[in-house]
Design a protein around this motif. Structure first.
Motif, PDB file in Angstrom:
ATOM      1  N   SER A 130       0.864  -1.178   0.000  1.00 25.21           N
ATOM      2  CA  SER A 130       0.000   0.000   0.000  1.00 25.21           C
ATOM      3  C   SER A 130       0.900   1.228   0.000  1.00 25.21           C
ATOM      4  CB  SER A 130      -0.932   0.017   1.226  1.00 25.21           C
ATOM      5  OG  SER A 130      -0.177   0.144   2.413  1.00 25.21           O
ATOM      6  N   SER A 131       0.296   2.408  -0.076  1.00 28.50           N
ATOM      7  CA  SER A 131       1.088   3.638  -0.139  1.00 28.50           C
ATOM      8  C   SER A 131       0.363   4.743   0.615  1.00 28.50           C
ATOM      9  CB  SER A 131       1.318   4.065  -1.589  1.00 28.50           C
ATOM     10  OG  SER A 131       2.024   5.289  -1.640  1.00 28.50           O
ATOM     11  N   LYS A 132       1.115   5.521   1.375  1.00 29.11           N
ATOM     12  CA  LYS A 132       0.512   6.606   2.131  1.00 29.11           C
ATOM     13  C   LYS A 132       0.586   7.937   1.390  1.00 29.11           C
ATOM     14  CE  LYS A 132       4.521   8.109   4.924  1.00 29.11           C
ATOM     15  NZ  LYS A 132       5.544   7.341   4.229  1.00 29.11           N
ATOM     16  N   ALA A 133       1.429   8.029   0.347  1.00 22.87           N
ATOM     17  CA  ALA A 133       1.563   9.291  -0.393  1.00 22.87           C
ATOM     18  C   ALA A 133       2.032   9.014  -1.808  1.00 22.87           C
ATOM     19  CB  ALA A 133       2.543  10.218   0.316  1.00 22.87           C
ATOM     20  N   LYS A 134       1.492   9.743  -2.767  1.00 23.31           N
ATOM     21  CA  LYS A 134       1.952   9.638  -4.163  1.00 23.31           C
ATOM     22  C   LYS A 134       1.825  10.999  -4.831  1.00 23.31           C
ATOM     23  CE  LYS A 134      -0.861   6.397  -5.423  1.00 23.31           C
ATOM     24  NZ  LYS A 134      -1.574   5.409  -6.284  1.00 23.31           N
ATOM     25  N   THR A 135       2.698  11.245  -5.799  1.00 17.89           N
ATOM     26  CA  THR A 135       2.722  12.546  -6.475  1.00 17.89           C
ATOM     27  C   THR A 135       3.432  12.432  -7.821  1.00 17.89           C
ATOM     28  OG1 THR A 135       3.383  14.869  -6.227  1.00 17.89           O
ATOM     29  CG2 THR A 135       4.890  13.224  -5.353  1.00 17.89           C
ATOM     30  N   PRO A 136       3.042  13.248  -8.817  1.00 15.94           N
ATOM     31  CA  PRO A 136       3.810  13.297 -10.069  1.00 15.94           C
ATOM     32  C   PRO A 136       5.042  14.190  -9.894  1.00 15.94           C
ATOM     33  CG  PRO A 136       1.921  14.739 -10.216  1.00 15.94           C
ATOM     34  CD  PRO A 136       1.804  14.029  -8.902  1.00 15.94           C
ATOM     35  N   ILE A 137       6.034  13.960 -10.727  1.00 18.57           N
ATOM     36  CA  ILE A 137       7.251  14.784 -10.741  1.00 18.57           C
ATOM     37  C   ILE A 137       7.063  15.893 -11.771  1.00 18.57           C
ATOM     38  CG2 ILE A 137       9.736  14.807 -11.236  1.00 18.57           C
ATOM     39  CD1 ILE A 137       9.819  11.886 -10.296  1.00 18.57           C
ATOM     40  N   TYR A 138       7.230  17.144 -11.323  1.00 20.09           N
ATOM     41  CA  TYR A 138       7.063  18.300 -12.219  1.00 20.09           C
ATOM     42  C   TYR A 138       8.369  18.727 -12.868  1.00 20.09           C
ATOM     43  CZ  TYR A 138       2.194  19.413 -11.113  1.00 20.09           C
ATOM     44  OH  TYR A 138       0.826  19.387 -11.013  1.00 20.09           O
ATOM     45  N   GLU A 139       9.521  18.426 -12.208  1.00 18.49           N
ATOM     46  CA  GLU A 139      10.784  18.893 -12.767  1.00 18.49           C
ATOM     47  C   GLU A 139      11.923  18.038 -12.226  1.00 18.49           C
ATOM     48  OE1 GLU A 139      13.509  22.991 -12.933  1.00 18.49           O
ATOM     49  OE2 GLU A 139      11.653  22.925 -11.767  1.00 18.49           O
ATOM     50  N   ALA A 140      12.815  17.597 -13.145  1.00 17.52           N
ATOM     51  CA  ALA A 140      14.019  16.875 -12.756  1.00 17.52           C
ATOM     52  C   ALA A 140      15.143  17.894 -12.605  1.00 17.52           C
ATOM     53  CB  ALA A 140      14.376  15.814 -13.779  1.00 17.52           C
ATOM     54  N   LEU A 141      15.630  18.078 -11.367  1.00 12.50           N
ATOM     55  CA  LEU A 141      16.691  19.043 -11.107  1.00 12.50           C
ATOM     56  C   LEU A 141      18.052  18.362 -11.240  1.00 12.50           C
ATOM     57  CD1 LEU A 141      15.024  20.739  -7.989  1.00 12.50           C
ATOM     58  CD2 LEU A 141      14.882  21.429 -10.396  1.00 12.50           C
ATOM     59  N   ASP A 142      19.093  19.084 -10.874  1.00 10.29           N
ATOM     60  CA  ASP A 142      20.424  18.521 -11.010  1.00 10.29           C
ATOM     61  C   ASP A 142      20.605  17.341 -10.051  1.00 10.29           C
ATOM     62  OD1 ASP A 142      20.189  20.775  -9.092  1.00 10.29           O
ATOM     63  OD2 ASP A 142      22.162  20.025  -8.467  1.00 10.29           O
ATOM     64  N   GLY A 143      21.423  16.397 -10.478  1.00 12.32           N
ATOM     65  CA  GLY A 143      21.708  15.227  -9.641  1.00 12.32           C
ATOM     66  C   GLY A 143      20.492  14.333  -9.467  1.00 12.32           C
ATOM     67  N   LYS A 144      20.171  14.032  -8.217  1.00 10.15           N
ATOM     68  CA  LYS A 144      19.102  13.081  -7.900  1.00 10.15           C
ATOM     69  C   LYS A 144      17.923  13.797  -7.262  1.00 10.15           C
ATOM     70  CE  LYS A 144      22.966  10.046  -6.777  1.00 10.15           C
ATOM     71  NZ  LYS A 144      23.719   9.424  -5.676  1.00 10.15           N
ATOM     72  N   ARG A 145      17.755  15.080  -7.540  1.00 14.96           N
ATOM     73  CA  ARG A 145      16.715  15.892  -6.912  1.00 14.96           C
ATOM     74  C   ARG A 145      15.561  16.107  -7.889  1.00 14.96           C
ATOM     75  NH1 ARG A 145      18.790  20.736  -6.472  1.00 14.96           N
ATOM     76  NH2 ARG A 145      17.490  21.485  -4.740  1.00 14.96           N
ATOM     77  N   TYR A 146      14.351  16.056  -7.350  1.00 20.10           N
ATOM     78  CA  TYR A 146      13.163  16.162  -8.203  1.00 20.10           C
ATOM     79  C   TYR A 146      12.134  17.055  -7.513  1.00 20.10           C
ATOM     80  CZ  TYR A 146      15.357  12.074 -10.313  1.00 20.10           C
ATOM     81  OH  TYR A 146      16.258  11.233 -10.908  1.00 20.10           O
ATOM     82  N   ARG A 147      11.623  18.030  -8.285  1.00 21.27           N
ATOM     83  CA  ARG A 147      10.553  18.861  -7.768  1.00 21.27           C
ATOM     84  C   ARG A 147       9.238  18.154  -8.046  1.00 21.27           C
ATOM     85  NH1 ARG A 147      10.522  23.777  -6.081  1.00 21.27           N
ATOM     86  NH2 ARG A 147      12.566  24.211  -7.023  1.00 21.27           N
ATOM     87  N   VAL A 148       8.404  18.002  -7.005  1.00 21.24           N
ATOM     88  CA  VAL A 148       7.164  17.243  -7.130  1.00 21.24           C
ATOM     89  C   VAL A 148       5.981  18.151  -6.861  1.00 21.24           C
ATOM     90  CG1 VAL A 148       8.287  15.075  -6.465  1.00 21.24           C
ATOM     91  CG2 VAL A 148       7.233  16.517  -4.706  1.00 21.24           C
ATOM     92  N   LYS A 149       4.801  17.663  -7.237  1.00 18.09           N
ATOM     93  CA  LYS A 149       3.587  18.441  -7.037  1.00 18.09           C
ATOM     94  C   LYS A 149       3.269  18.588  -5.543  1.00 18.09           C
ATOM     95  CE  LYS A 149      -1.361  18.526  -8.155  1.00 18.09           C
ATOM     96  NZ  LYS A 149      -2.458  17.834  -8.855  1.00 18.09           N
ATOM     97  N   ASN A 150       3.415  17.502  -4.782  1.00 20.99           N
ATOM     98  CA  ASN A 150       3.077  17.525  -3.352  1.00 20.99           C
ATOM     99  C   ASN A 150       4.021  16.578  -2.609  1.00 20.99           C
ATOM    100  OD1 ASN A 150       1.965  17.614  -0.828  1.00 20.99           O
ATOM    101  ND2 ASN A 150      -0.027  16.772  -1.388  1.00 20.99           N
ATOM    102  N   ALA A 151       4.885  17.143  -1.749  1.00 22.23           N
ATOM    103  CA  ALA A 151       5.860  16.332  -1.020  1.00 22.23           C
ATOM    104  C   ALA A 151       5.337  15.880   0.334  1.00 22.23           C
ATOM    105  CB  ALA A 151       7.151  17.125  -0.822  1.00 22.23           C
ATOM    106  N   SER A 152       4.091  16.215   0.651  1.00 20.67           N
ATOM    107  CA  SER A 152       3.531  15.822   1.936  1.00 20.67           C
ATOM    108  C   SER A 152       3.451  14.299   2.046  1.00 20.67           C
ATOM    109  CB  SER A 152       2.131  16.434   2.103  1.00 20.67           C
ATOM    110  OG  SER A 152       1.548  16.005   3.305  1.00 20.67           O
TER     111      SER A 152
END
Length: 566
Positions: A130-152
């Motif tokens: 099961s999963s307690k949180a899910k979100t799409p990725i809006y932007e792939a930043l440098d390295g292994k960092r990703y901006r998401v719609k909702n990080a909650s």
């Protein structure tokens, strides 16, 4: 003293009168014995009806397996049948009893039953992803960092799954800040999805764990293997009444644990639980050990309980155990022990031999054993009387008061006696302090004795000792407000008024002898009971004398012939 710094009118409250004393309960029983399941250390468990006992401690035990050690369930059932309203129970388990466990030593989760016993072999667990949180990725930043719609809902240490509908990638969250999630490994391929209904999502990887034992089911939703998560599985299982659980080492990689749980998906059962054997039981198991608060066992576990006022260990007649129980009651001074005699001790000389082991006003002996119906074997069996007698104590206290001797009371649910004693035999046993249970034609089966095991004639009656337990406990509990008050005449007067009001109420209830309060009790406090040295050393001494009522044990009618000339 209060400070008054500006002009005005000040209103203050202060206490000057007596504080009402509330009587303590005398009808709460404590039982110790073998059970099919339940905790074996810590605090005794509150039981308010037989169904409660079944849920916590299981059903009746087999005679073939445990013999005379199996009577706890019967005693508790008889306690409630005879008028008991609440009791505390502590389970004893044989030394060779084992808790059921999960079979695979390499599993992600190490699971064991909450306490020893074969009952744990019936526990089944089901883990589903099961999963307690899910979100799409809006932007792939440098390295292994990703901006998401909702990080909650994403926390460092969480195992995450990225799926685009056709493939899956696992990773671990390193950090979460301002809607940017950093992963332990970069995701491959095109991961950005800004559509209104995204097809590519990043989601946490948890699981729902269901624990089932018969009709009892516990469900832990969105459990995580991440120790930093609020839903960490070990935290959730801490509330379970069925199992203990620990997460095994995650050396295989951060995402491996979830992958293995997801792969195993199907339910599994615990195994290896054992009830142990009666041969491995000893007096030490019932006496218990004192390893500090929360870790005490057997009799010692009741040190932490200040509610119980009646104690019994049904069917256990080992002198070491019974003497330890009596010593426990004497040490605390707030409870009374009901003792059974061995079933084979039916002859007067055998009964007296066991009776000679005790000299205490904090216990009473009852004989013989009682015949009741056994729901397990569907036949009548004989059980020790302590559970039934404890229920009668409770019933008598509720209906008449603790001052009434718990005797000449009928036994409910009892169809016969193991031995029928006659008047001649009771003439020997009663003065010795053995209370018999007898059957009378047309009057049913009754308790026909009210004596303690004390050689001190001041304390030979059960109701006198239990009345003093009640008075002492009530005065002690209701006088805490006195501690650290200024030790002056004003305090002495308040204490005297408080105790006087309480004892007057007790006298009006019929617990004290005398036609007036002055005949029923006296209270001395002040210079007559304290020296200046007592006051200088912080001692407030109050002397109280009461006249307890005694039971009419021997009712004598003297009849003579009246002649016509008289």
């Amino acid at each position: 003293m209060a400070e008054y710094l500006s002009p005005g009118v000040y209103v203050e409250e202060f206490e000057s009168g007596a504080k009402p004393l509330e009587g303590v309960s005398t009808s709460t029983a404590g039982f110790i014995g073998l059970a099919a399941r339940g905790p074996v250390a810590g605090l005794p468990v509150l039981i308010t009806n037989p169904a409660d006992f079944g849920r916590v401690f299981g059903s009746y035990l087999s005679e073939n397996a445990f013999g005379t050690y199996r009577y706890l369930a019967y005693a508790v059932n008889q306690f409630f049948a005879n008028g008991g309203s609440r009791c505390y129970v502590m389970r004893v388990a044989p030394e060779d009893a084992k808790a059921a466990q999960s079979g695979d030593d390499q599993a992600v989760l190490s699971v064991s039953a909450k306490n020893p016993g074969a009952w744990g072999n019936q526990i089944r667990l089901t883990a589903a992803p099961s999963s307690k949180a899910k979100t799409p990725i809006y932007e792939a930043l440098d390295g292994k960092r990703y901006r998401v719609k909702n990080a909650s809902g994403f926390y460092p240490g969480d195992v995450v799954l990225f799926t685009d509908g056709s493939s899956e990638q696992y990773g671990t969250v390193v950090s979460v800040h301002d809607g940017v999630i950093e992963l332990s490994e970069a995701l491959s391929g095109e991961v950005v999805d800004t559509n209104l209904v995204p097809a590519k999502v990043l989601q946490t990887s948890e699981f729902t764990l269901q624990v089932a034992y018969g009709n009892e089911v516990e469900v832990y939703e969105k459990a995580s293997l991440n120790p930093e998560s609020p839903n960490y599985i070990e935290k959730l299982i801490g509330k379970s009444s069925l199992i203990d659980l620990t997460v095994q080492s995650q050396a295989a990689g951060a995402e491996a644990p979830f992958a293995r749980i997801a792969a195993n998906g199907a339910s599994f059962a615990l195994s290896g639980g054992s009830d142990g054997s009666a041969a491995s039981l000893s007096a030490a198991d019932f006496i218990g050990v004192d390893e500090g608060p929360g870790q005490r066992t057997g009799i010692q576990s009741f040190i932490d309980n200040d509610v119980v006022s009646i104690m019994a260990i049904p069917g256990v007649t080992d002198p070491n155990v019974q003497l330890s129980l009596v010593a426990h009651c004497e040490t605390l001074g707030s409870r009374f022990a009901i003792l059974d005699l061995p079933r084979e001790a039916t002859k007067v000389q055998d009964v007296l031999a066991h009776r000679e082991l005790f000299d205490s006003s904090y216990c009473a002996l009852y004989n013989p054993w009682l015949q009741v119906f056994d729901p397990l074997d569907k036949r009548n069996i004989f059980i020790p009387p302590s559970g039934t007698i404890a229920g009668i104590y409770s019933r008598s206290d509720t209906t008449r008061g603790v001052q009434k001797a718990p005797a000449n009371e009928t036994l409910r649910g009892v169809v016969g006696l193991d031995v029928q004693y006659n008047n001649g035999e009771q003439d020997i046993l009663n003065p010795a302090g053995v209370n018999l249970i007898r059957a009378f034609t047309g009057q049913g089966i009754r308790v026909w004795g009210a004596r303690t095991c004390s050689s001190n004639t001041l304390w030979k009656y059960i109701n006198v000792r239990r009345l003093f337990i009640f008075l002492e406990g009530s005065i002690k509990n209701g006088s805490n407000w006195v501690v650290f008050e200024p030790n002056t005449e004003q305090l002495w007067a308040r204490v005297q008024r408080t105790i006087d009001a309480f004892l007057t109420r007790v006298w009006r209830d019929g617990a004290l002898a005398g036609s007036s309060p002055s005949e029923a009790f006296y209270i001395n406090i002040g210079r007559s009971t304290m020296t200046q040295d007592d006051i200088d050393n912080g001692r407030l001494i109050c002397e109280i004398g009461v006249a307890p009522v005694k039971p009419a044990e021997f009712v004598i009618f003297r009849i003579t012939q009246k002649t016509g000339s008289e």
